[in-house]
Design an enzyme around this catalytic site. Structure first.
Site, PDB file in Angstrom:
ATOM      1  CE1 TYR A 134      -3.394  -2.813   0.653  1.00 45.15           C
ATOM      2  CE2 TYR A 134      -4.627  -0.753   0.758  1.00 45.15           C
ATOM      3  CZ  TYR A 134      -4.606  -2.116   0.604  1.00 45.15           C
ATOM      4  OH  TYR A 134      -5.768  -2.804   0.404  1.00 45.15           O
ATOM      5  CE  LYS A 185       1.481 -18.175  -2.455  1.00 44.66           C
ATOM      6  NZ  LYS A 185       0.776 -19.480  -2.392  1.00 44.66           N
ATOM      7  CG  ASP A 187      -2.302 -20.646  -1.036  1.00 46.39           C
ATOM      8  OD1 ASP A 187      -1.735 -20.529   0.070  1.00 46.39           O
ATOM      9  OD2 ASP A 187      -1.821 -21.316  -1.969  1.00 46.39           O
ATOM     10  CG  ASP A 193      -8.152  -4.785   1.295  1.00 48.30           C
ATOM     11  OD1 ASP A 193      -9.119  -4.264   1.869  1.00 48.30           O
ATOM     12  OD2 ASP A 193      -8.051  -4.842   0.053  1.00 48.30           O
ATOM     13  CG  ASP A 220     -13.735  -7.160   1.341  1.00 45.45           C
ATOM     14  OD1 ASP A 220     -13.536  -6.373   2.288  1.00 45.45           O
ATOM     15  OD2 ASP A 220     -14.040  -6.782   0.194  1.00 45.45           O
TER      16      ASP A 220
HETATM   17  C1  IPM Z   1     -10.511  -1.058   3.210  1.00 43.02           C
HETATM   18  C2  IPM Z   1     -10.581  -0.493   1.824  1.00 43.02           C
HETATM   19  C3  IPM Z   1      -9.310   0.300   1.563  1.00 43.02           C
HETATM   20  C4  IPM Z   1      -8.146  -0.651   1.732  1.00 43.02           C
HETATM   21  C5  IPM Z   1      -9.282   0.994   0.199  1.00 43.02           C
HETATM   22  C6  IPM Z   1     -10.425   1.955   0.069  1.00 43.02           C
HETATM   23  C7  IPM Z   1      -7.954   1.658  -0.069  1.00 43.02           C
HETATM   24  O1  IPM Z   1     -10.769  -1.501   0.891  1.00 43.02           O
HETATM   25  O2  IPM Z   1     -10.427  -0.269   4.167  1.00 43.02           O
HETATM   26  O3  IPM Z   1     -10.555  -2.274   3.356  1.00 43.02           O
HETATM   27  O4  IPM Z   1      -7.817  -1.388   0.801  1.00 43.02           O
HETATM   28  O5  IPM Z   1      -7.560  -0.650   2.812  1.00 43.02           O
HETATM   29 MN    MN Z   2     -10.993  -3.473   1.771  1.00 34.44          MN
END
Ligand code: IPM
Ligand code: MN
Length: 343
Positions: free
Chosen positions: A132, A179, A212, A236, A240
């Site tokens: 990042y 990884k 993975d 990140d 999700d």
């Molecule tokens: C999150 C978002 C951010 C990230 C983006 C918006 C840069 O996806 O906070 O998870 O990748 O950290």
């Molecule tokens: Mn995110």
């Protein structure tokens, strides 16, 4: 003295969920004064500045920042995102990103096997380094000879402190995810620091998983996990996935903190959701639970527990938005939580 909370709803869904979080904090009796700042795509388009200097100073001086979501289809350039959210994470050195995933109601799990649905885990994501940092470039851009590089920056200090933090939290087990079989330089440093820090915490069980395999195990049986520590990008992606295991992006909270300075920024994991924003459909729970994390960080755990309990009770009663099986609007779903705090 009330705590001074800087409020940055920013864009899209952020504008709808942050007022709900504030409503809940007020109902919980938090001794906060809120100050909202006009940092968003509209002001960026108007002025060309993502974050004015005077706003930056005030954000840096606040006790905490309550954040919505940043991004706008009209602003495709990465400077806006980098100038707001990533700048706050990097320059306030909020190196710990905590992303809990807890299954509040069995029916929210997408998993078929009931005995493996249970989830109450925490992803400890490194938040200031990795892929990042924005190092790299594009050479011979636009030609067939183009070369693009994106550097994965990992420092001894950065890797050590995030692994250390995971051990401060982990009770049952700390799993480190990388990884290192393919990304041997960064992975090598993570492996070395992991082994060294783990050796200093012999009471906590430890395990290493490649990313993975970690993704596979999370879907197979999330109940096996307690604390997962990992780098910025893997954190990140996996967060999700874990959000979806417990009801979706609408309910996942996060805390971006620096445990030494005490600074913190609290935001739902979801983004601006341009497809549903502005229609009262967005789930405020992610923002409300993020506010609860802020309260906990600021030293009032009983209030954080009360907010979390009220959210759980509202979800179980299906007094929530459509994405998690209710019929309420964004603000009605906020009211359902408020009502439980008042009872
Ligand atoms: C999150 C978002 C951010 C990230 C983006 C918006 C840069 O996806 O906070 O998870 O990748 O950290
Ligand atoms: Mn995110």
């Amino acid at each position: 003295m009330p705590k001074h909370i800087a409020v940055l709803p920013c864009d899209g869904a952020g504008k709808e969920v942050v007022p709900e979080a504030i409503k809940v904090l007020r109902a919980a009796g938090a001794d906060f004064e809120f100050e909202e700042f006009d940092v968003n795509a509209d002001s960026y388009l108007r002025t060309g500045v993502a974050m004015p200097d005077d706003v930056w100073k005030q954000l840096a001086a606040a006790d905490s920042i309550l954040f919505g979501a940043v991004g706008d289809p009209r602003v495709p350039d990465a400077n806006y995102l980098a100038g707001v959210l990533l700048r706050l994470r990097f320059e306030l050195d909020l190196y710990v990103n905590l992303r809990p995933a807890k299954l509040y109601d069995d029916r929210l799990s997408p998993l078929r096997r009931e005995d493996r649905r249970h989830a109450d885990l925490l992803i400890v994501r490194e938040n200031t380094e990795g892929l990042y940092v924005g190092m790299g470039g594009r050479f011979k851009k636009g030609t067939n000879d183009e070369i693009a590089t994106q550097e994965d920056l990992n420092t001894y200090l950065g890797v050590t402190r995030i692994i250390e933090h995971a051990f401060q939290i982990g009770k049952r087990e700390v799993v480190m995810v990388d990884k290192s079989n393919a990304m041997t330089f960064a992975g090598g440093l993570w492996q070395e620091r992991w082994k060294a820090v783990a050796a200093a915490h012999p009471k906590v069980k430890t395990r290493h998983l490649l990313v993975d395999a970690a993704a596979m195990q999370l879907v197979k049986d999330p109940s096996q996990f307690d604390v997962i520590v990992t780098g910025n990008l893997f954190g990140d992606i996996l967060s999700d996935l874990t959000a979806e295991l417990v009801g979706g992006m609408g309910i996942a909270p996060s805390a971006n903190i620096n445990p030494s300075s005490g600074r913190g920024l609290f935001e739902p994991v979801h983004g601006t959701a341009p497809d549903i924003a502005g229609k009262g459909l967005v789930n405020p729970v992610g923002a409300i639970l993020s506010a609860a994390m802020m309260v906990r960080h600021l030293g009032v755990p009983e209030m954080a527990d009360a907010i979390e309990g009220a959210v759980e009770s509202a979800i179980r009663a299906r007094e929530c938005t459509r994405d998690i099986g209710g019929e309420l609007s964004t603000s009605q779903a906020g009211d359902a939580v408020v009502k439980r705090l008042r009872d």
